[in-house]
Design an enzyme around this catalytic site. Sequence first.
Site, PDB file in Angstrom:
ATOM      1  N   GLU A   1     -26.078 -49.089 -11.196  1.00  0.00           N
ATOM      2  CA  GLU A   1     -25.579 -47.809 -11.699  1.00  0.00           C
ATOM      3  C   GLU A   1     -25.425 -46.791 -10.563  1.00  0.00           C
ATOM      4  OE1 GLU A   1     -26.234 -46.694 -16.169  1.00  0.00           O
ATOM      5  OE2 GLU A   1     -27.653 -45.535 -14.999  1.00  0.00           O
TER       6      GLU A   1
ATOM      7  N   HIS B   1     -34.310 -74.864 -10.669  1.00  0.00           N
ATOM      8  CA  HIS B   1     -33.851 -75.900 -11.594  1.00  0.00           C
ATOM      9  C   HIS B   1     -32.689 -75.393 -12.426  1.00  0.00           C
ATOM     10  CE1 HIS B   1     -37.570 -78.117 -10.650  1.00  0.00           C
ATOM     11  NE2 HIS B   1     -38.042 -76.897 -10.510  1.00  0.00           N
TER      12      HIS B   1
ATOM     13  N   LYS C   1     -19.830 -44.571 -23.926  1.00  0.00           N
ATOM     14  CA  LYS C   1     -20.735 -43.862 -24.839  1.00  0.00           C
ATOM     15  C   LYS C   1     -19.931 -43.017 -25.811  1.00  0.00           C
ATOM     16  CE  LYS C   1     -24.705 -42.958 -21.818  1.00  0.00           C
ATOM     17  NZ  LYS C   1     -25.448 -41.908 -21.140  1.00  0.00           N
TER      18      LYS C   1
HETATM   19  O1  PA5 Z   1     -30.120 -43.891 -15.026  1.00  0.00           O
HETATM   20  C1  PA5 Z   1     -29.567 -43.288 -15.908  1.00  0.00           C
HETATM   21  O2  PA5 Z   1     -29.197 -42.117 -15.771  1.00  0.00           O
HETATM   22  C2  PA5 Z   1     -29.305 -43.933 -17.253  1.00  0.00           C
HETATM   23  O3  PA5 Z   1     -29.584 -45.288 -17.231  1.00  0.00           O
HETATM   24  C3  PA5 Z   1     -30.152 -43.279 -18.320  1.00  0.00           C
HETATM   25  O4  PA5 Z   1     -31.505 -43.411 -18.009  1.00  0.00           O
HETATM   26  C4  PA5 Z   1     -29.879 -43.891 -19.705  1.00  0.00           C
HETATM   27  O5  PA5 Z   1     -28.520 -43.828 -20.004  1.00  0.00           O
HETATM   28  C5  PA5 Z   1     -30.676 -43.168 -20.777  1.00  0.00           C
HETATM   29  O6  PA5 Z   1     -30.377 -41.796 -20.742  1.00  0.00           O
HETATM   30  P1  PA5 Z   1     -31.292 -40.727 -21.426  1.00  0.00           P
HETATM   31  O7  PA5 Z   1     -32.584 -40.681 -20.709  1.00  0.00           O
HETATM   32  O8  PA5 Z   1     -30.540 -39.461 -21.321  1.00  0.00           O
HETATM   33  O9  PA5 Z   1     -31.493 -41.153 -22.849  1.00  0.00           O
END
Ligand code: PA5
Length: 472
Positions: free
Chosen positions: A318, A347, A461
């Site tokens: 990410e 394996h 989203k």
């Molecule tokens: O790293 C990130 O920003 C994302 O993976 C968030 O942690 C994830 O989308 C969850 O978001 P939130 O904490 O707003 O629910």
Amino acid sequence: MVVLHQGPMLKRKSVAQSRNNSPANNASTLSRLHIDTSRLYRDSVGTEGVERSEIDALLPELRSVHQTITNGSAGGLEAEYACLTLHDTMPESLAPIEAMAEQLGRFENIAVIGIGGSSLGAKAVHQALDMEMSGASQPKLHFLENIDPRHLDRMLRNWDAEKTAVIAISKSGGTMETVSQYLILRSWLDKQLGTNKAREHQWLITDPSLGWLRELARREGLTSLSVPPRVGGRFSVLTAVGLLPLAVAGVDIRRLLAGSAANAARCTSDDPRDNPAMEMAALFYLLDVKRDKRLSVMMPYADPLQLFGDWYRQLWAESLGKRMESRPGKPPAGTLPVRAMGAVDQHSQLQMYLESRCDKIFTFMAIDDWEQNLPIPVSEADRKYFPYLENKRMLDVLEAEFRATVQVISEAGHPSMTLRLPRLDAYVLGQLIDLYQRATVYTGLLYGINPLDQPAVEKGKKLAMHLLGGGH
Ligand code: PA5
């Protein structure tokens, strides 16, 4: 950086170790993460490795990136890279976290609801230290990350609401997967306990001022903790997001932060030879842009580190998988993180690792000192089949498999590095967390991208919300 190590089969002390300096130095050296990047270099692995001169040529950029990080880390929680100084800023906030952990200690089951960065870090550390925690009197943590109706339904049928608490974690305060699971649990608690009492079973961790969860905490007077606004989800394991659930589970969160501080202290130099996070970033970056390595395989030889691989996968993907707007015409940034597991993937995946495309960088991980190490009993009658197992323990087998894989991958010309954890404890995990968070930020800046944002995931989203009947 070559670091000599002693695995389970080599427990003898070297002369240098016997002539140790102060006991304190010795203790910290023995708890230090061992990082061996030698097999990422051409002089060790051959043409697919990085030339040392390529690192030298990158020095001006490395220094500039280092300066950016240093400047962007000053200013505590307000700083752009506040995620890299949490070992300095969080200790002030530990007292309320520890107090809440104590209150939560009276429950039997705790549902920790959150997804992505609001779950993976705590999950990874919790799994890694599971055996270390005393267990009996601690509540049991249940991480509700993915939507799984059967799982939640089974839990609600079997749990006693009196003995159940919820920690709902969302920085934005409105993530659909988290909100829907929390709403189900809230309504179950309300029905079982009545609204007023149910409120005493709910803890929220969210932004200090924005979002639905924050608004709910205010409206209903629910107990809550804040996520520092400048710290993004995947960098938040060392904030309340990770620290509260981990403290409830009995993890020594102060040692976790101390480990992070120890690694940060190891990474202050602007010279990659003295800064392991910077060196790793430089090597992974060069292996991508100069040697076309597109996959980064993390393969711990340790079941307790399986979820650490998931945490890494999210952090790396990410943060780094982005278009390089600043470099039109260049391929997008980022090596795809892949989680494997030793020895089982010998394996399963190893055949492909060895003989398919040479487009991978490997990180092998091992633990030096396990508390448990069962002997393998080989009877007289079985000895002729397994002479090599006689007088061996489980870890001798795992270590032999680890070394064999490192060697064959290297002989096949694939660049790899090894990380050896002296033992599995909060201090060592803190080092590992800091190393990866730091290396991720360095790597992102080398690519010329922002490692802290995730613009592409927002579209999906919004569409999911639209499909459920919400606005764009
Ligand atoms: O790293 C990130 O920003 C994302 O993976 C968030 O942690 C994830 O989308 C969850 O978001 P939130 O904490 O707003 O629910």
